[in-house]
Design a protein around this motif. Structure first.
Motif, PDB file in Angstrom:
ATOM      1  N   CYS A 132      64.671 -63.616   9.245  1.00 54.04           N
ATOM      2  CA  CYS A 132      65.447 -64.566  10.048  1.00 54.04           C
ATOM      3  C   CYS A 132      64.538 -65.608  10.690  1.00 54.04           C
ATOM      4  CB  CYS A 132      66.214 -63.822  11.149  1.00 54.04           C
ATOM      5  SG  CYS A 132      67.886 -63.349  10.699  1.00 54.04           S
ATOM      6  N   ILE A 133      63.490 -65.141  11.291  1.00 54.50           N
ATOM      7  CA  ILE A 133      62.560 -66.049  11.959  1.00 54.50           C
ATOM      8  C   ILE A 133      61.920 -66.993  10.949  1.00 54.50           C
ATOM      9  CG2 ILE A 133      60.358 -66.136  13.192  1.00 54.50           C
ATOM     10  CD1 ILE A 133      61.173 -63.620  14.672  1.00 54.50           C
ATOM     11  N   ALA A 134      61.606 -66.485   9.759  1.00 57.39           N
ATOM     12  CA  ALA A 134      60.947 -67.305   8.743  1.00 57.39           C
ATOM     13  C   ALA A 134      61.821 -68.473   8.310  1.00 57.39           C
ATOM     14  CB  ALA A 134      60.581 -66.439   7.537  1.00 57.39           C
ATOM     15  N   PHE A 135      63.092 -68.205   7.942  1.00 59.55           N
ATOM     16  CA  PHE A 135      63.913 -69.334   7.472  1.00 59.55           C
ATOM     17  C   PHE A 135      64.304 -70.252   8.622  1.00 59.55           C
ATOM     18  CE2 PHE A 135      67.600 -66.337   8.063  1.00 59.55           C
ATOM     19  CZ  PHE A 135      68.403 -67.134   8.867  1.00 59.55           C
ATOM     20  N   ALA A 136      64.411 -69.724   9.840  1.00 61.49           N
ATOM     21  CA  ALA A 136      64.742 -70.572  10.979  1.00 61.49           C
ATOM     22  C   ALA A 136      63.595 -71.529  11.300  1.00 61.49           C
ATOM     23  CB  ALA A 136      65.081 -69.715  12.192  1.00 61.49           C
ATOM     24  N   ARG A 137      62.378 -71.032  11.259  1.00 62.95           N
ATOM     25  CA  ARG A 137      61.224 -71.888  11.529  1.00 62.95           C
ATOM     26  C   ARG A 137      60.990 -72.878  10.398  1.00 62.95           C
ATOM     27  NH1 ARG A 137      57.018 -67.417  14.147  1.00 62.95           N
ATOM     28  NH2 ARG A 137      57.905 -67.489  16.254  1.00 62.95           N
ATOM     29  N   GLY A 138      61.313 -72.477   9.191  1.00 67.11           N
ATOM     30  CA  GLY A 138      61.068 -73.362   8.060  1.00 67.11           C
ATOM     31  C   GLY A 138      62.121 -74.434   7.897  1.00 67.11           C
ATOM     32  N   ALA A 139      63.404 -74.089   8.136  1.00 68.70           N
ATOM     33  CA  ALA A 139      64.484 -75.009   7.761  1.00 68.70           C
ATOM     34  C   ALA A 139      65.501 -75.258   8.852  1.00 68.70           C
ATOM     35  CB  ALA A 139      65.190 -74.466   6.514  1.00 68.70           C
ATOM     36  N   ALA A 140      65.143 -75.077  10.112  1.00 67.49           N
ATOM     37  CA  ALA A 140      66.107 -75.288  11.196  1.00 67.49           C
ATOM     38  C   ALA A 140      66.658 -76.712  11.212  1.00 67.49           C
ATOM     39  CB  ALA A 140      65.465 -74.968  12.541  1.00 67.49           C
ATOM     40  N   ASP A 154      66.791 -49.006   9.651  1.00 69.96           N
ATOM     41  CA  ASP A 154      66.106 -47.912   8.964  1.00 69.96           C
ATOM     42  C   ASP A 154      65.656 -48.312   7.567  1.00 69.96           C
ATOM     43  OD1 ASP A 154      66.578 -46.337  11.170  1.00 69.96           O
ATOM     44  OD2 ASP A 154      68.389 -45.416  10.346  1.00 69.96           O
ATOM     45  N   GLU A 155      66.170 -49.439   7.062  1.00 71.46           N
ATOM     46  CA  GLU A 155      65.868 -49.863   5.699  1.00 71.46           C
ATOM     47  C   GLU A 155      64.962 -51.085   5.650  1.00 71.46           C
ATOM     48  OE1 GLU A 155      66.870 -48.111   3.154  1.00 71.46           O
ATOM     49  OE2 GLU A 155      68.060 -46.721   4.364  1.00 71.46           O
ATOM     50  N   TRP A 156      64.499 -51.575   6.794  1.00 65.70           N
ATOM     51  CA  TRP A 156      63.660 -52.764   6.805  1.00 65.70           C
ATOM     52  C   TRP A 156      62.386 -52.536   6.011  1.00 65.70           C
ATOM     53  CZ3 TRP A 156      64.230 -53.801  12.768  1.00 65.70           C
ATOM     54  CH2 TRP A 156      65.518 -54.287  13.013  1.00 65.70           C
ATOM     55  N   MET A 157      62.012 -53.518   5.226  1.00 62.51           N
ATOM     56  CA  MET A 157      60.844 -53.398   4.357  1.00 62.51           C
ATOM     57  C   MET A 157      59.664 -54.220   4.875  1.00 62.51           C
ATOM     58  SD  MET A 157      62.389 -53.188   0.544  1.00 62.51           S
ATOM     59  CE  MET A 157      63.450 -51.814   0.092  1.00 62.51           C
ATOM     60  N   ASP A 158      59.624 -54.441   6.158  1.00 63.56           N
ATOM     61  CA  ASP A 158      58.461 -55.068   6.768  1.00 63.56           C
ATOM     62  C   ASP A 158      58.281 -54.441   8.143  1.00 63.56           C
ATOM     63  OD1 ASP A 158      60.391 -56.257   8.413  1.00 63.56           O
ATOM     64  OD2 ASP A 158      60.395 -58.125   7.272  1.00 63.56           O
ATOM     65  N   ASP A 159      57.433 -55.033   8.960  1.00 64.94           N
ATOM     66  CA  ASP A 159      57.150 -54.429  10.263  1.00 64.94           C
ATOM     67  C   ASP A 159      58.025 -55.019  11.375  1.00 64.94           C
ATOM     68  OD1 ASP A 159      56.014 -56.909  10.179  1.00 64.94           O
ATOM     69  OD2 ASP A 159      54.075 -56.297  11.009  1.00 64.94           O
ATOM     70  N   SER A 160      59.233 -55.452  11.021  1.00 67.72           N
ATOM     71  CA  SER A 160      60.166 -55.947  12.040  1.00 67.72           C
ATOM     72  C   SER A 160      60.484 -54.846  13.039  1.00 67.72           C
ATOM     73  CB  SER A 160      61.469 -56.424  11.389  1.00 67.72           C
ATOM     74  OG  SER A 160      61.264 -57.564  10.599  1.00 67.72           O
ATOM     75  N   LYS A 161      60.734 -55.264  14.278  1.00 70.52           N
ATOM     76  CA  LYS A 161      61.121 -54.332  15.338  1.00 70.52           C
ATOM     77  C   LYS A 161      62.536 -54.687  15.815  1.00 70.52           C
ATOM     78  CE  LYS A 161      57.068 -52.293  15.553  1.00 70.52           C
ATOM     79  NZ  LYS A 161      56.495 -52.878  14.326  1.00 70.52           N
ATOM     80  N   THR A 164      62.515 -57.875  17.747  1.00 75.77           N
ATOM     81  CA  THR A 164      61.818 -59.013  17.157  1.00 75.77           C
ATOM     82  C   THR A 164      62.533 -60.334  17.433  1.00 75.77           C
ATOM     83  OG1 THR A 164      60.812 -57.687  15.400  1.00 75.77           O
ATOM     84  CG2 THR A 164      61.038 -60.041  14.980  1.00 75.77           C
ATOM     85  N   LEU A 165      63.861 -60.313  17.417  1.00 74.48           N
ATOM     86  CA  LEU A 165      64.632 -61.537  17.613  1.00 74.48           C
ATOM     87  C   LEU A 165      64.944 -61.842  19.071  1.00 74.48           C
ATOM     88  CD1 LEU A 165      67.191 -61.244  14.655  1.00 74.48           C
ATOM     89  CD2 LEU A 165      65.317 -62.880  14.862  1.00 74.48           C
ATOM     90  N   ASP A 166      64.539 -60.975  19.973  1.00 75.13           N
ATOM     91  CA  ASP A 166      64.812 -61.187  21.397  1.00 75.13           C
ATOM     92  C   ASP A 166      64.243 -62.523  21.861  1.00 75.13           C
ATOM     93  OD1 ASP A 166      65.975 -58.755  21.350  1.00 75.13           O
ATOM     94  OD2 ASP A 166      64.579 -57.751  22.716  1.00 75.13           O
ATOM     95  N   GLY A 167      65.091 -63.345  22.447  1.00 72.74           N
ATOM     96  CA  GLY A 167      64.650 -64.624  22.988  1.00 72.74           C
ATOM     97  C   GLY A 167      64.444 -65.718  21.961  1.00 72.74           C
ATOM     98  N   PHE A 168      64.636 -65.411  20.674  1.00 73.60           N
ATOM     99  CA  PHE A 168      64.458 -66.415  19.623  1.00 73.60           C
ATOM    100  C   PHE A 168      65.769 -67.162  19.415  1.00 73.60           C
ATOM    101  CE2 PHE A 168      64.201 -67.600  15.016  1.00 73.60           C
ATOM    102  CZ  PHE A 168      63.151 -68.513  15.151  1.00 73.60           C
ATOM    103  N   ARG A 169      65.813 -68.431  19.795  1.00 74.68           N
ATOM    104  CA  ARG A 169      67.046 -69.213  19.764  1.00 74.68           C
ATOM    105  C   ARG A 169      66.812 -70.554  19.080  1.00 74.68           C
ATOM    106  NH1 ARG A 169      67.942 -64.859  20.850  1.00 74.68           N
ATOM    107  NH2 ARG A 169      69.079 -63.953  22.605  1.00 74.68           N
ATOM    108  N   PRO A 170      66.728 -70.564  17.763  1.00 71.68           N
ATOM    109  CA  PRO A 170      66.502 -71.840  17.059  1.00 71.68           C
ATOM    110  C   PRO A 170      67.750 -72.713  17.087  1.00 71.68           C
ATOM    111  CG  PRO A 170      66.949 -70.095  15.494  1.00 71.68           C
ATOM    112  CD  PRO A 170      66.872 -69.430  16.837  1.00 71.68           C
ATOM    113  N   GLU A 171      67.567 -74.001  16.933  1.00 67.71           N
ATOM    114  CA  GLU A 171      68.673 -74.944  16.875  1.00 67.71           C
ATOM    115  C   GLU A 171      68.779 -75.486  15.451  1.00 67.71           C
ATOM    116  OE1 GLU A 171      70.763 -75.433  19.246  1.00 67.71           O
ATOM    117  OE2 GLU A 171      69.659 -74.215  20.718  1.00 67.71           O
TER     118      GLU A 171
END
Length: 485
Positions: A132-140, A154-161, A164-171
Motif C-alpha cells: 500500500c505504501i509503495a503504490f501510494a508513494r509512487g503514484a499518489a 497471517d499471510e503477509w509475505m514481507d515484514d509488514s506490521k 505499518t499504515l498507522d498515520g499514513f494518509r496519502p492524498e
C-alpha cells in the motif's frame, strides 16, 4: 542496421501509430530493429502490464525495480507504466522461499511507477501494508483507479506490521474509481487507511465497490450531503439487514446510474436474509438506470403507486447472474439460491413501473416454465430488447418454446437477443470455473427447428441461444450457428 523504411525521417507520431497497431507479442521484436524504434516505443511496451504467471512476474518486477542506471540510456522503465495488474495468487507456492523475493520486487516496482494510472491487485494475495505504501508513494499524484484485496496479516509475505499504515494518509489527486474486497476477518490494519481514501476522494469518485467492510460504516460514509456528487456506479455487499433503512441515509439527489448489491455467501438464500417492509425512498437514486440485485429486492426500487418519481431503470439483472459483453454467460457465477419460477413471476410484474423502460433483462431461476411464459407478464416486458434466462434445471414444458412466435415475440417487438439455457452456476465460495450443462440432446436437436418455426413473426430478433457453447445469428440466408471461441 535499420531497414530502409526506418532510415527515413519518420516523425515519432507515425512510429507511435505503428507501434499501437503492432500485435503485443510482436512489439518486443519490433523494438530490436533499431535504436530509434527502441527509444520511441519502449514507453509503449511498458505502458500496460498484466502479470498472470509467477516466473514471468518475477523477471518483470525485477526489471522494473532495478535502478535506472542498469538500463539502456538510464531509462526508468517503471515510470512508463500506466496500467499494472497482478492476476495470480500465492496458492501452490506457499512454501517457496522465492515468494518473499517477489514481494520485495513488487514493492520496489510500485514505488517507481510515478505515472501509474490504473492498479489492479484484486485477484492476487500479495497485498500487504508495505505494498500500500509503495503504490501510494509512487503514484499518489496520477492514480485514477484502484482495485485492491487486502490480505490477512497471517499471510503477509514481507515484514509488514499491523501498525505499518498507522498515520499514513496519502492524498490521491486523480483517483475516481475504487474497488475493495472481499471481506477479511481482521480489517483493523486497513481500516483507517482506506477510510481516509474514501472520505478524502468522496466528492470525486465515479465508481465504488466496497464488499464486506461493515466496520467502514457504510451509512456514515454516505450521510454527508454533496460528498458523493460524482458517484455513478456503486457495488456493495449486504452483510446486515440494513435495507432499506441504510438507503434512507443516502443524500437526496445522488446521481447514481448503476447499483449492484452483492448477496453474502454466509446465508443460504434470499428468504434467510433481507426482508423488505416498504419501498426505498424516491429521493434515493432517482436517476438509477442499471440495477443488479436479488429478485425480492426489485419491488423496493419499483414500488406500487410511484407515478411521479419513477426510477428510469433500463437494465435489470436478478440473482447475480453475470455474463460478458458478448451476452454469453460462460463466466457467470452467483451466490444465491435460484428462486422458484412462480416467485420470480410475481416479482417481474413490477418491471412496467420503470420510467426507463426496461430494455435489458437477465435472471436466474430454479425451474423455468416455458408454457407459462410470458403469460400475464407479456405487457410488463414488451419494451425488452435483450432477454437472458438461465434455469438451474432443464425448462419445464420445453415443447412450448416452438410457439414463442405467438407467445413471446408478438409481445416484444424490439427483442433482438434471446438467451435461454439450463446451467449449473458455480458459487463464489467454490472458486471453481463455471461448469455448464447444456439442454438435453433432444432439446438441442430442436434449436434450428424452433428458429425456423419462428421465422414468420420473429420481429427484431437477430441473435438467439439455447446453450452456453454456441449461439445463432440471423442472416439474409437464414440462421447460422456460431460456436463460442
Amino acid at each position: 542496421m535499420c531497414v530502409p523504411l526506418l532510415d527515413m525521417p519518420l516523425p515519432n507520431e507515425l512510429l507511435d501509430a505503428i507501434g499501437h497497431v503492432t500485435a503485443q507479442r510482436a512489439l518486443p521484436a519490433f523494438l530490436l530493429t533499431c535504436k530509434r524504434v527502441n527509444n520511441a516505443l519502449t514507453p509503449l511496451l511498458y505502458a500496460s502490464i498484466t502479470l498472470d504467471e509467477y516466473t514471468i512476474a518475477q523477471r518483470c518486477t525485477d526489471t522494473l525495480a532495478a535502478d535506472p542506471t542498469e538500463h539502456h540510456a538510464g531509462r526508468d522503465l517503471a515510470a512508463y507504466v500506466r496500467s499494472f495488474a497482478v492476476t495470480f495468487g500465492k496458492y501452490g507456492m506457499e512454501w517457496d522461499p522465492a515468494r518473499f523475493r517477489f514481494a520485495r520486487s513488487l514493492e520496489g516496482s510500485l514505488i517507481r511507477m510515478s505515472g501509474l494510472q490504473h492498479l489492479d491487485l484484486q485477484s492476487t494475495c500479495f497485498t500487504t501494508p508495505k505494498i500500500c505504501i509503495a503504490f501510494a508513494r509512487g503514484a499518489a499524484r496520477t492514480l485514477r483507479s484502484l482495485s485492491f484485496v487486502p490480505e490477512e496479516k497471517d499471510e503477509w509475505m514481507d515484514d509488514s506490521k499491523v501498525n505499518t499504515l498507522d498515520g499514513f494518509r496519502p492524498e490521491f489527486a486523480e483517483l475516481t474509481s475504487v474497488s475493495l474486497g472481499p471481506y477479511i476477518r481482521d480489517s483493523r490494519p486497513w481500516h483507517a487507511f482506506f477510510q481516509h481514501v474514501l472520505t478524502s476522494r468522496g466528492a470525486h469518485l465515479r465508481k465504488l465497490s466496497i464488499c464486506g467492510y461493515n466496520d467502514f460504516g457504510i451509512e456514515a460514509l454516505f450521510a454527508c450531503p454533496g460528498a458523493w456528487s460524482a458517484l455513478e456506479e456503486l457495488e456493495i455487499e449486504l452483510l446486515r439487514d440494513y435495507i432499506p433503512a441504510a438507503f434512507a441515509n443516502f443524500p437526496p439527489g445522488l446521481n447514481l446510474r448503476k447499483l449492484t448489491m452483492i448477496y453474502p455467501f454466509s446465508v443460504g438464500g434470499p428468504e434467510d436474509a433481507l426482508e423488505l417492509s416498504g419501498s426505498i425512498p424516491a429521493y434515493v437514486f432517482p436517476n438509477l438506470e442499471h440495477l443488479s440485485c436479488t429478485y425480492h429486492l426489485l419491488p423496493a426500487f419499483l414500488p406500487v403507486g410511484a407515478s411521479t418519481h419513477r426510477r428510469p431503470i433500463r437494465t435489470v439483472c436478478l440473482n447475480q447472474i453475470y455474463h460478458n459483453s458478448d451476452w454469453v454467460v460462460g463466466d457467470a457465477f452467483t451466490r444465491v439460491k435460484a428462486p422458484d419460477w412462480t416467485k420470480m413471476q410475481e416479482v417481474l410484474g413490477c418491471l412496467s413501473r420503470s420510467a426507463g423502460p426496461v430494455v435489458d433483462l437477465t435472471l436466474y431461476v430454479d425451474g423455468f416454465d416455458a408454457e407459462s411464459f410470458p403469460g400475464e407478464l407479456a405487457h410488463h416486458i414488451q419494451s425488452v430488447e435483450r432477454l437472458v434466462i438461465v434455469s438451474q434445471q432443464e425448462p419445464r414444458n420445453a415443447a412450448c418454446i416452438s410457439n414463442y412466435e405467438e407467445l413471446l415475440f408478438m409481445h416484444t417487438p424490439r427483442l433482438h437477443a434471446f438467451f435461454l439455457a439450463e446451467a449449473r452456476i458455480r458459487t463464489w465460495m467454490s472458486g471453481e470455473r463455471a461448469l455448464f450443462f447444456l439442454f438435453s440432446s433432444s432439446v438441442r436437436d430442436h434449436q434450428k427447428i424452433w428458429l425456423e418455426q419462428w421465422e414468420n413473426n420473429i420481429g427484431a430478433l437477430t441473435k438467439a441461444a439455447f446453450a452456453t457453447d454456441c449461439s445463432w445469428k440471423r442472416t439474409d440466408g437464414g440462421w447460422v450457428m456460431q460456436r463460442r471461441k
